[in-house]
Write an enzyme that holds these catalytic residues in place. Structure first.
Site, short mmCIF file in Angstrom:
data_model
loop_
_atom_site.label_atom_id
_atom_site.label_comp_id
_atom_site.label_asym_id
_atom_site.label_seq_id
_atom_site.Cartn_x
_atom_site.Cartn_y
_atom_site.Cartn_z
N ASP A 19 -10.30 4.88 -1.03
CA ASP A 19 -9.30 5.67 -1.86
C ASP A 19 -10.13 6.20 -3.23
OD1 ASP A 19 -10.02 3.59 -3.63
OD2 ASP A 19 -7.90 2.92 -3.99
N TYR A 28 -6.48 5.64 4.90
CA TYR A 28 -6.45 4.77 4.05
C TYR A 28 -5.75 3.36 4.28
CZ TYR A 28 -5.21 2.32 -0.09
OH TYR A 28 -5.11 1.38 -1.13
N GLU A 88 0.88 -1.29 -0.03
CA GLU A 88 -0.13 0.12 -0.11
C GLU A 88 0.80 1.23 0.02
OE1 GLU A 88 -3.22 0.33 -0.45
OE2 GLU A 88 -3.61 -1.78 -0.51
#
Ligand code: SF4
Length: 300
Positions: free
Chosen positions: A146, A128, A45
């Site tokens: 997102d 997030y 991520e």
């Protein structure tokens, strides 16, 4: 009222079911999806915040090859981590990666906390990423929001509130949480993001192939190109960097950036920064030039 409520919940569940089924049949084979762990999810991520998936995969593989476990990343010198990060830009992310690896290794015995709020307290982990780790690694029902999810939700429900406004962010978060499948939050979140990445594209979305097209507000009312609504906020500042290549007796001058600014701790040639464009031949008239070279004799 009860009938409406039941219908509403049923509809949310159906949407979740459709997206998840589509995901299982169409998901990409990505390296961090094989034997996922909090470490792998986190690493992927953070890298994907900086680059597109194809390039991200090669960075991810390089990191995993060199640091298969978080402890190895924690023990690595920061210079090595920055070197591996080279090309991704925004180096504070790499520095935060290293700080968090150390904290997890030293304070948490190498295990990521399984609590959303604790995840949020770690360097470089925002809402997030915390939601992604919490849901995918620990099955905690927190919706990921997102750019892909914003887009899908905005079009699916016809939400016209700007995605960059505070009200918009709040609204989208609520909506994402509302349709989240609490039994399989990790799969659900990945399905939403994958749908946005592969089908509900920013331009020319593939609505004909979309499993939600019969329920999509934007598709029905031909608003696909109008949604989501984006408003640019915040000011941009123009900065002009003039680098001097200075050689002296076979050596070249470089220095380490120290300011709390972009590229902190990276090496660069001596720099003169201005707020407007200056012709190179005028640089010696600036105060920064005199500050840098003083009375030193030089030749071009
Ligand atoms: S129908 Fe089109 S606009 Fe609607 S969610 Fe699917 S891809 Fe996006």
């Amino acid at each position: 009222m009860n009938t409406f409520f039941n219908f509403f919940i049923k509809s949310l569940k159906q949407i979740a079911k459709i997206i998840e089924k589509w995901y299982e049949e169409n998901k990409r084979d990505l390296p961090w999806r094989n034997s996922p762990s909090a470490y792998k999810i986190w690493l992927s991520e953070i890298i994907l915040q900086q680059t597109r998936i194809n390039q991200g995969i090669s960075y991810y593989n390089k990191f995993i090859e060199k640091y298969p476990a978080i402890q190895q990343l924690a023990q690595a010198p920061i210079e090595d981590v920055l070197k591996l990060w080279q090309g991704l830009g925004y180096y504070s992310r790499a520095r935060n990666l290293h700080i968090t690896a150390r904290r997890i290794t030293n304070d948490c015995n190498g295990n990521f906390p399984s609590d959303y709020k604790e995840l949020l307290s770690l360097n470089g982990i925002g809402e997030y990423t915390a939601a992604a780790i919490a849901s995918m690694a620990f099955n905690i029902p927190v919706a990921v929001v997102d750019g892909n999810v914003f887009r899908v939700l905005s079009r699916l429900y016809g939400i016209k509130t700007g995605i960059t406004s505070a009200a918009g962010k709040k609204l989208f978060r609520l909506k994402a949480q509302e349709i989240l499948n609490h039994k399989k939050p990790g799969i659900h979140n990945q399905a939403m993001m994958e749908l946005g990445a592969l089908i509900c594209l920013p331009r020319n979305p593939l609505c004909n192939q979309c499993p939600l097209n019969m329920r999509c507000y934007a598709y029905k009312y031909r608003l696909v190109n109008e949604l989501p609504v984006k408003k640019v906020n915040g000011k941009t500042r123009e900065r002009y960097f003039h680098y001097l290549h200075i050689s002296y007796r076979g050596s070249t001058f470089i220095h380490k950036r120290q300011q709390k600014d972009i590229w902190n701790s990276l090496f660069e040639f001596p720099l003169i920064e201005t707020s407007h464009y200056i012709y190179p031949e005028k640089l010696h008239e600036t105060e920064a030039w005199h500050h840098l070279l003083g009375e030193t004799q030089y030749k071009f």
